[in-house]
Design an enzyme around this catalytic site. Structure first.
Site, PDB file in Angstrom:
ATOM      1  N   ASP A 257       0.774  -1.175  -0.083  1.00 37.65           N
ATOM      2  CA  ASP A 257       0.073  -0.046   0.021  1.00 37.65           C
ATOM      3  C   ASP A 257       0.937   1.327   0.096  1.00 37.65           C
ATOM      4  O   ASP A 257       2.019   1.158   0.340  1.00 37.65           O
ATOM      5  CB  ASP A 257      -0.912  -0.113   1.293  1.00 37.65           C
TER       6      ASP A 257
ATOM      7  N   GLU B  87      -0.128  -1.279   5.606  1.00 36.23           N
ATOM      8  CA  GLU B  87       1.093  -1.245   6.566  1.00 36.23           C
ATOM      9  C   GLU B  87       0.795   0.459   6.803  1.00 36.23           C
ATOM     10  O   GLU B  87       1.408   0.706   8.107  1.00 36.23           O
ATOM     11  CB  GLU B  87       2.519  -1.432   5.983  1.00 36.23           C
TER      12      GLU B  87
END
Length: 483
Positions: free
Chosen positions: A78, A145
């Site tokens: 991400d 994350e």
């Protein structure tokens, strides 16, 4: 023809450009996770995709490395999605518009996503290659994350066999991260006993502001003032000067941000206004003197406001001040292994008056679990003293420094031979995904590194592609040694 086709290493930047075509904001990883699964299928690799969109891809060792110990390569899929005020970019559908600027890569008006897209690209290039010598690989791509390490927290690690892990999520070339802090959120909820507003009392808002604030992990060692703590000190001092009542206190935005502004509403006999004004003036001098280097714009002010409906009882006021005056805050211990590293800390990030309760929200961090719980225990004792309720949640594990790390020693020796320079070994006083792997896989040996990326999490994010080339070279040399 891609914009990055002529940049070395070409295999890495081929994948980086592909990744940049796929929307992958934190919490929206379905498309990038599918891309990784499709890649694994096309190359005949064994893979696992879970419900959180984490992906694990496994590749056998190359010739001569078939029986070597498995190595883990880990990055997150991400990205933080921010853009300039004038950008019309739609992160849900538009590809990142890449811009080459000298020896760097940027995005047109948005974050670039090199954090951690370049780590993904390096891993994919190694997976695809039939020429790079390496041991058996378990390549792990975690989701979400950037919003609390959620992918790593949900990852089932029972299928992971590797005991050596290389994390690719560092933004400073030549800096090897060897430890990170664990953390936990702690909340004290103090019930308020309300009373009627004293007759002939006048309400004033007291504001402490002008502090710099900052990240409660990365900037906790800067000596910056915490407005919630300072308000507690001021109210405590004021008690010895005049009789006053309190109707509310509010300060801070998030538990992981050092609060820069706190307001309280007090009520005084108007005959005591001169004493209040004098105390505010003297406290302005005190706090400006204490924080002249770190928070030169700190200020305390008062202004008259509308009458509140009720006030704290004397007991509730005393209990509030007791908590603010005794709760641990700031740096607690420093590491004996890594010079200058904060080992444990806590930040009273938020104080809020909501209906019949005052909440005190702290963010506790430590690279040693025992110290984290020691701070927690102190807060529990404080809460018990004032008969307040407590809550602890949002815990994430630490990655404690290993003085005998073999992978760190290999990275240091390889870097020194390649570049005739000593790398920096450091740690971060914040959470990393490495903590979850260290907590779940017994005897795992971890190092974290990466190329130069500047201004991450902003539209000015910039990737140095020459640094990527050197980081790629370093990693290939290390993998070749892991036979």
């Amino acid at each position: 023809m891609g914009k990055l086709d002529n940049i070395e290493p070409k295999s890495v930047f081929k994948f980086f450009e592909e990744i940049c075509q796929i929307p992958r904001c934190s919490g929206k990883e379905e498309k990038i996770s599918k891309y990784l699964v499709d890649f694994a299928k096309q190359n005949g690799f064994t893979f696992i995709q879970d419900d959180a969109y984490n992906v694990i891809i496994k590749k056998p060792g190359t010739s001569g490395y078939e029986k070597s110990p498995t190595v883990i390569l880990q990055s997150h899929m991400d990205m933080v999605c921010t853009k300039t005020d004038t950008s019309t970019h739609d992160f849900d559908k538009d590809p990142i518009d890449l811009v080459i600027d000298g020896n760097t890569i940027k995005a047109n008006g948005t974050t670039l996503g090199a954090d951690n897209g370049i780590g993904m690209a390096i891993s994919l290039a190694i997976l695809e290659s039939k020429e790079i010598p390496h041991p058996p690989l378990e390549v792990i791509f975690t989701a979400n994350e950037e919003e609390g390490l959620q992918g790593a927290a949900q990852l089932d690690m029972t299928s992971i066999t590797g005991k050596t892990m290389i994390n690719l999520d560092v933004e400073d070339e030549g800096v090897f991260v060897a430890s990170c802090a664990g953390g936990i959120r702690h909340v004290i909820s103090l019930d308020i006993i309300w009373e009627d507003v004293p007759k002939e009392f006048v309400p004033y808002r007291v504001t402490i502001s002008g502090l710099k604030g900052g990240h409660s992990g990365l900037e906790i060692d800067k000596g910056r003032g915490n407005s919630n703590i300072l308000m507690g000190r001021f109210l405590h001092e004021l008690q010895s000067t005049i009789n006053f009542s309190l109707s509310e206190i509010n300060g801070g935005i998030k538990m992981n941000i050092i609060p820069s502004k706190t307001e309280s509403v007090i009520l005084i006999d108007n005959q005591d206004f001169g004493k209040l004004k004098s105390k505010v003036e003297s406290w302005n001098q005190i706090i400006k003197n204490e924080f002249m280097s770190s928070d030169e714009k700190v200020n305390i002010s008062i202004n008259e406001i509308d009458m509140p409906k009720k006030v704290f009882s004397n007991k509730s006021l005393d209990d509030l001040i007791f908590v603010l005056m005794t709760i641990p805050n700031g740096v607690q211990t420093m590491s004996m292994d890594i010079k200058g590293l904060v080992e444990s800390s806590t930040n009273l990030g938020v104080v809020n008056t909501v209906e019949n309760t005052v909440t005190f929200v702290s963010n506790i961090r430590s690279s040693k679990r025992s110290l984290k719980y020691n701070i927690l225990n102190k807060m529990e004792l404080i809460a018990k003293r004032v008969q307040a309720d407590t809550l602890s949640d949002s815990e994430y594990p630490e990655w404690d420094y290993d003085p005998k790390s073999n992978i760190r020693e290999l990275f240091v020796n390889t870097y020194t031979k390649l570049y005739n320079a000593e790398p920096q070994i450091t740690a971060v006083h914040a959470g990393l995904e490495c903590g979850f792997f260290k907590n779940n896989i017994q005897e795992i040996d971890i190092i974290s590194f990466g190329p130069n990326i500047y201004n991450v999490h902003s539209p000015d994010e910039t990737l140095d592609f020459n640094s990527v080339n050197r980081s790629w070279e370093l990693l290939l040399h290390v993998l070749a040694e892991l036979k």
